[in-house]
Write a protein that holds these residues in place. Structure first.
Motif, PDB file in Angstrom:
ATOM      1  N   PRO A 102       0.831  -1.206   0.000  1.00  0.00           N
ATOM      2  CA  PRO A 102       0.000   0.000   0.000  1.00  0.00           C
ATOM      3  C   PRO A 102       0.864   1.255   0.000  1.00  0.00           C
ATOM      4  CG  PRO A 102       0.028  -1.012   2.172  1.00  0.00           C
ATOM      5  CD  PRO A 102       0.719  -1.967   1.252  1.00  0.00           C
ATOM      6  N   PHE A 103       0.425   2.240  -0.754  1.00  0.00           N
ATOM      7  CA  PHE A 103       1.091   3.550  -0.820  1.00  0.00           C
ATOM      8  C   PHE A 103       2.485   3.468  -1.436  1.00  0.00           C
ATOM      9  CE2 PHE A 103      -1.498   3.337   3.135  1.00  0.00           C
ATOM     10  CZ  PHE A 103      -2.619   3.927   2.584  1.00  0.00           C
ATOM     11  N   ALA A 104       2.763   2.397  -2.204  1.00  0.00           N
ATOM     12  CA  ALA A 104       4.028   2.280  -2.938  1.00  0.00           C
ATOM     13  C   ALA A 104       3.876   2.787  -4.368  1.00  0.00           C
ATOM     14  CB  ALA A 104       4.500   0.826  -2.953  1.00  0.00           C
ATOM     15  N   GLN A 105       2.770   3.507  -4.623  1.00  0.00           N
ATOM     16  CA  GLN A 105       2.493   4.022  -5.958  1.00  0.00           C
ATOM     17  C   GLN A 105       3.481   5.127  -6.307  1.00  0.00           C
ATOM     18  OE1 GLN A 105       1.430   3.966  -8.702  1.00  0.00           O
ATOM     19  NE2 GLN A 105       0.793   5.947  -9.427  1.00  0.00           N
ATOM     20  N   SER A 106       4.323   4.883  -7.334  1.00  0.00           N
ATOM     21  CA  SER A 106       5.391   5.831  -7.662  1.00  0.00           C
ATOM     22  C   SER A 106       5.227   6.463  -9.034  1.00  0.00           C
ATOM     23  CB  SER A 106       6.752   5.117  -7.600  1.00  0.00           C
ATOM     24  OG  SER A 106       6.769   3.994  -8.467  1.00  0.00           O
ATOM     25  N   ALA A 107       4.121   6.222  -9.721  1.00  0.00           N
ATOM     26  CA  ALA A 107       3.886   6.874 -11.009  1.00  0.00           C
ATOM     27  C   ALA A 107       3.361   8.289 -10.779  1.00  0.00           C
ATOM     28  CB  ALA A 107       2.919   6.051 -11.861  1.00  0.00           C
ATOM     29  N   HIS A 108       3.135   9.018 -11.896  1.00  0.00           N
ATOM     30  CA  HIS A 108       2.942  10.462 -11.777  1.00  0.00           C
ATOM     31  C   HIS A 108       1.658  10.883 -11.092  1.00  0.00           C
ATOM     32  CE1 HIS A 108       1.919   9.233 -16.049  1.00  0.00           C
ATOM     33  NE2 HIS A 108       0.753   9.482 -15.527  1.00  0.00           N
ATOM     34  N   PHE A 109       0.540  10.130 -11.231  1.00  0.00           N
ATOM     35  CA  PHE A 109      -0.656  10.591 -10.547  1.00  0.00           C
ATOM     36  C   PHE A 109      -0.985   9.704  -9.347  1.00  0.00           C
ATOM     37  CE2 PHE A 109      -1.990   8.018 -14.145  1.00  0.00           C
ATOM     38  CZ  PHE A 109      -2.995   7.205 -13.660  1.00  0.00           C
ATOM     39  N   ASN A 110      -1.533  10.337  -8.345  1.00  0.00           N
ATOM     40  CA  ASN A 110      -1.748   9.708  -7.032  1.00  0.00           C
ATOM     41  C   ASN A 110      -0.434   9.189  -6.444  1.00  0.00           C
ATOM     42  OD1 ASN A 110      -4.442  10.285  -7.231  1.00  0.00           O
ATOM     43  ND2 ASN A 110      -5.142   8.209  -6.843  1.00  0.00           N
ATOM     44  N   TYR A 111       0.624   9.933  -6.676  1.00  0.00           N
ATOM     45  CA  TYR A 111       1.954   9.540  -6.207  1.00  0.00           C
ATOM     46  C   TYR A 111       1.961   9.373  -4.690  1.00  0.00           C
ATOM     47  CZ  TYR A 111       6.989   9.921  -5.250  1.00  0.00           C
ATOM     48  OH  TYR A 111       8.262   9.694  -4.818  1.00  0.00           O
ATOM     49  N   GLY A 112       2.297   8.155  -4.243  1.00  0.00           N
ATOM     50  CA  GLY A 112       2.420   7.890  -2.826  1.00  0.00           C
ATOM     51  C   GLY A 112       1.116   7.804  -2.067  1.00  0.00           C
ATOM     52  N   GLU A 113      -0.023   7.986  -2.755  1.00  0.00           N
ATOM     53  CA  GLU A 113      -1.309   8.032  -2.060  1.00  0.00           C
ATOM     54  C   GLU A 113      -2.125   6.753  -2.220  1.00  0.00           C
ATOM     55  OE1 GLU A 113      -3.581  11.452  -3.092  1.00  0.00           O
ATOM     56  OE2 GLU A 113      -1.855  12.799  -3.082  1.00  0.00           O
ATOM     57  N   SER A 114      -2.149   6.202  -3.418  1.00  0.00           N
ATOM     58  CA  SER A 114      -3.058   5.095  -3.699  1.00  0.00           C
ATOM     59  C   SER A 114      -2.413   3.747  -3.355  1.00  0.00           C
ATOM     60  CB  SER A 114      -3.459   5.098  -5.176  1.00  0.00           C
ATOM     61  OG  SER A 114      -2.355   4.716  -5.975  1.00  0.00           O
ATOM     62  N   THR A 115      -3.255   2.713  -3.332  1.00  0.00           N
ATOM     63  CA  THR A 115      -2.793   1.337  -3.104  1.00  0.00           C
ATOM     64  C   THR A 115      -2.718   0.572  -4.422  1.00  0.00           C
ATOM     65  OG1 THR A 115      -5.067   0.616  -2.697  1.00  0.00           O
ATOM     66  CG2 THR A 115      -3.771   1.274  -0.781  1.00  0.00           C
ATOM     67  N   TRP A 116      -2.543   1.280  -5.522  1.00  0.00           N
ATOM     68  CA  TRP A 116      -2.623   0.662  -6.842  1.00  0.00           C
ATOM     69  C   TRP A 116      -1.500  -0.336  -7.117  1.00  0.00           C
ATOM     70  CZ3 TRP A 116      -3.861   5.730  -9.958  1.00  0.00           C
ATOM     71  CH2 TRP A 116      -5.194   6.103  -9.695  1.00  0.00           C
ATOM     72  N   ARG A 117      -0.388  -0.260  -6.393  1.00  0.00           N
ATOM     73  CA  ARG A 117       0.710  -1.219  -6.597  1.00  0.00           C
ATOM     74  C   ARG A 117       0.500  -2.503  -5.808  1.00  0.00           C
ATOM     75  NH1 ARG A 117       4.286   0.297 -10.798  1.00  0.00           N
ATOM     76  NH2 ARG A 117       4.343   2.555 -10.819  1.00  0.00           N
ATOM     77  N   GLN A 118      -0.506  -2.533  -4.960  1.00  0.00           N
ATOM     78  CA  GLN A 118      -0.743  -3.707  -4.127  1.00  0.00           C
ATOM     79  C   GLN A 118      -1.661  -4.691  -4.861  1.00  0.00           C
ATOM     80  OE1 GLN A 118      -2.743  -2.895  -0.387  1.00  0.00           O
ATOM     81  NE2 GLN A 118      -1.687  -4.581   0.641  1.00  0.00           N
ATOM     82  N   TYR A 119      -1.464  -5.975  -4.602  1.00  0.00           N
ATOM     83  CA  TYR A 119      -2.370  -6.986  -5.141  1.00  0.00           C
ATOM     84  C   TYR A 119      -3.619  -7.024  -4.255  1.00  0.00           C
ATOM     85  CZ  TYR A 119       1.338  -8.655  -8.208  1.00  0.00           C
ATOM     86  OH  TYR A 119       2.306  -8.741  -9.177  1.00  0.00           O
ATOM     87  N   ARG A 120      -4.767  -6.606  -4.849  1.00  0.00           N
ATOM     88  CA  ARG A 120      -6.021  -6.497  -4.112  1.00  0.00           C
ATOM     89  C   ARG A 120      -7.152  -7.080  -4.953  1.00  0.00           C
ATOM     90  NH1 ARG A 120      -5.458  -2.559  -0.072  1.00  0.00           N
ATOM     91  NH2 ARG A 120      -7.714  -2.266  -0.017  1.00  0.00           N
ATOM     92  N   ARG A 121      -8.284  -7.347  -4.305  1.00  0.00           N
ATOM     93  CA  ARG A 121      -9.427  -7.910  -5.040  1.00  0.00           C
ATOM     94  C   ARG A 121     -10.078  -6.864  -5.940  1.00  0.00           C
ATOM     95  NH1 ARG A 121     -11.894  -7.989   0.208  1.00  0.00           N
ATOM     96  NH2 ARG A 121     -11.610 -10.237   0.309  1.00  0.00           N
ATOM     97  N   ALA A 122      -9.922  -5.590  -5.597  1.00  0.00           N
ATOM     98  CA  ALA A 122     -10.513  -4.518  -6.401  1.00  0.00           C
ATOM     99  C   ALA A 122      -9.770  -3.225  -6.120  1.00  0.00           C
ATOM    100  CB  ALA A 122     -11.999  -4.359  -6.091  1.00  0.00           C
ATOM    101  N   HIS A 123      -9.878  -2.295  -7.060  1.00  0.00           N
ATOM    102  CA  HIS A 123      -9.241  -0.989  -6.936  1.00  0.00           C
ATOM    103  C   HIS A 123     -10.235   0.083  -7.359  1.00  0.00           C
ATOM    104  CE1 HIS A 123      -5.041  -2.386  -6.364  1.00  0.00           C
ATOM    105  NE2 HIS A 123      -5.386  -3.383  -7.146  1.00  0.00           N
ATOM    106  N   PHE A 124      -9.934   1.300  -6.927  1.00  0.00           N
ATOM    107  CA  PHE A 124     -10.629   2.448  -7.493  1.00  0.00           C
ATOM    108  C   PHE A 124      -9.675   3.118  -8.474  1.00  0.00           C
ATOM    109  CE2 PHE A 124     -11.298   7.000  -7.723  1.00  0.00           C
ATOM    110  CZ  PHE A 124     -12.616   7.022  -8.152  1.00  0.00           C
ATOM    111  N   PRO A 125     -10.104   3.389  -9.715  1.00  0.00           N
ATOM    112  CA  PRO A 125     -11.398   3.049 -10.299  1.00  0.00           C
ATOM    113  C   PRO A 125     -11.498   1.574 -10.686  1.00  0.00           C
ATOM    114  CG  PRO A 125     -10.031   4.102 -11.927  1.00  0.00           C
ATOM    115  CD  PRO A 125      -9.247   4.120 -10.654  1.00  0.00           C
ATOM    116  N   GLN A 126     -12.669   1.183 -11.172  1.00  0.00           N
ATOM    117  CA  GLN A 126     -12.945  -0.226 -11.416  1.00  0.00           C
ATOM    118  C   GLN A 126     -12.554  -0.692 -12.824  1.00  0.00           C
ATOM    119  OE1 GLN A 126     -14.294  -2.671  -9.349  1.00  0.00           O
ATOM    120  NE2 GLN A 126     -13.899  -1.229  -7.702  1.00  0.00           N
TER     121      GLN A 126
END
Length: 452
Positions: free
Chosen positions: A23-47
């Motif tokens: 979680p919070f390892a997002q290092s790309a340009h948008f939502n930098y450091g905020e999102s959980t998009w780099r984590q393996y999860r059952r779902a993400h926002f957006p869908q």
């Protein structure tokens, strides 16, 4: 590579190099450091990725078999175990395709029909194939009750782009899986989010390019029989690497850093295993090299101090303003130096704070010092968004299209340096279509290396 192999969890954003997936390892340009998009999860926002990941395989399967425009003859386009049914002169037939491609280098076709028949089968030969037919469609004749084997010979190759180097085997990109600790956010839940944290000092490797070329040419790929090759690798190869002093610490303890532009070998050698990218969760795919490079001093970057209108419907090159013809002395008279971050990123967003920057352009003049002449030098430019760069009045780099200068692999420009001061003029535009999801980072970073 972006989902667990049971398809219960996935990443919103995936990378070729991701030793950490948390979680919070997002290092790309948008939502930098905020999102959980780099984590393996059952779902993400957006869908969108959650829905699309379930559409990828059906889309692939639909296009495995095509038909010729005239006659409807079968065309094997994307290889995998599947059947094709057709009709020839009133006789129904089925072509049975058997293979473990891309983890296998052979595809077998068997023709089944109600009575003896011959069918012309067209097969796509991939461009990477070690064959004179590579990149073409070839025709093979199938006979009822017989099996035709299509060989797709392939070599292990070393691929390179700037200071990134990786290993390929035909359709497969190969990756190293660094040792890591995997924990569950909610133990016992079969779909719980996973946290993957690398063990220290387990991925700071680089390629000695001469050594790696020789190793790749003579390497033996190990094959094994497995039930599900996306989960358990069915092939692997061991190759030599060098440990380096850089590239072993996560930025801020949670972000994966890019491969260093210049690396310092420790003298320690190792041999690591490479497996297909698709079988991995955490991975290092693109490695730096051990080529000696001397970093030159980026002394300063001078701004012309003014924003100009930019029309993103027109090429950047035709939108020319006075600073494009200025000398070094003209720039230095203004003494408008953008705020400089410790990593030598010059921040135009901060310089023009309070002013509207959408649909605007400006200029930066970089000043670099070299102690001697060097015919072999590399100028590594990171700049966003639309960019044009000049050395001695000649264009050396240009891009029209969104890039982001603070976190991106830089452009790699080979150009000599002379003893004393050297200059690069960078013209930067921020299009009006850049949305709020992209941060206000706008600027450029220049690192120059000599190989002499």
């Amino acid at each position: 590579g972006s989902c667990t192999k049971d398809f219960k969890r996935h990443q919103y954003l995936s990378s070729v190099n991701q030793a950490v997936c948390g979680p919070f390892a997002q290092s790309a340009h948008f939502n930098y450091g905020e999102s959980t998009w780099r984590q393996y999860r059952r779902a993400h926002f957006p869908q969108c990725c959650t829905g699309n990941i379930n559409r990828s395989m059906p889309s692939f399967v639909r296009r495995m078999w095509l038909k010729t425009k005239n006659g409807g003859a079968p065309v094997a386009m994307l290889y995998g175990p599947r059947e094709f049914s057709g009709d020839l002169d009133g006789v129904r037939y089925t072509v049975v395709e058997e293979t473990s491609y891309p983890f296998q280098d052979e595809v077998r076709f068997t023709l089944k029909s109600e009575r003896p028949l011959k069918v012309a089968l067209r097969c796509r030969i991939p461009t990477w194939c070690d064959s004179p037919d590579a990149g073409r469609l070839v025709t093979r004749t199938l006979e009822s009750g017989k099996t035709m084997a299509l060989a797709l010979p392939v070599k292990l190759t070393l691929e390179s782009d700037r200071n990134w180097h990786w290993i390929r085997r035909g359709a497969l990109t190969l990756s190293f899986v660094p040792p890591a600790t995997v924990t569950e956010d909610e133990p016992g839940d079969p779909s719980t989010a996973l946290r993957i944290t690398p063990k220290p000092g387990t991925w700071n490797y680089a390629f000695d390019l001469d050594e790696m070329r020789a190793a790749v040419a003579s390497a033996k790929v190990e094959f094994r029989t497995v039930a599900y090759p996306f989960e358990t690798p069915s092939l692997s190869v061991r190759l030599p690497v060098r440990r380096i002093r850089e590239w072993q610490v996560l930025d801020e303890g949670r972000f994966m850093p890019d491969p260093p532009l210049a690396a310092t070998p420790t003298g320690e050698r190792a041999e690591i295993e490479f497996v297909p990218y698709a079988t991995t969760l955490q991975r290092i795919t693109c490695f730096p090299d051990t080529e000696p490079r001397e970093r030159l001093a980026t002394v300063a970057a001078y701004s012309n101090g003014e924003l100009f209108p930019y029309d993103d419907a027109k090429p950047l090159a035709v939108q020319v303003f006075a600073p494009e013809k200025w000398t070094d002395k003209d720039f230095r008279k203004l003494y408008r130096v953008p705020p400089r971050q410790p990593d030598v990123f010059f921040d135009l967003g901060a310089l023009f704070a309070g002013q509207p920057i959408a649909g605007k352009m400006t200029y930066l003049l970089f000043r670099v010092w070299s102690d001697r002449d060097a015919k072999r030098a590399t100028w590594c430019l990171s700049a966003g968004y639309d960019v044009q760069a000049f050395i001695d009045g000649k264009e050396v780099y240009a891009t029209d299209g969104m890039t982001e200068g603070l976190r991106m692999a830089p452009a790699w420009i080979d150009h000599p340096v002379k003893k004393g001061y050297n200059y690069m003029l960078v013209k930067l535009a921020r299009p009006g279509y850049v949305t709020k999801q992209y941060p206000q980072f706008w600027g450029a970073k220049l690192e120059v290396f000599s190989k002499e």
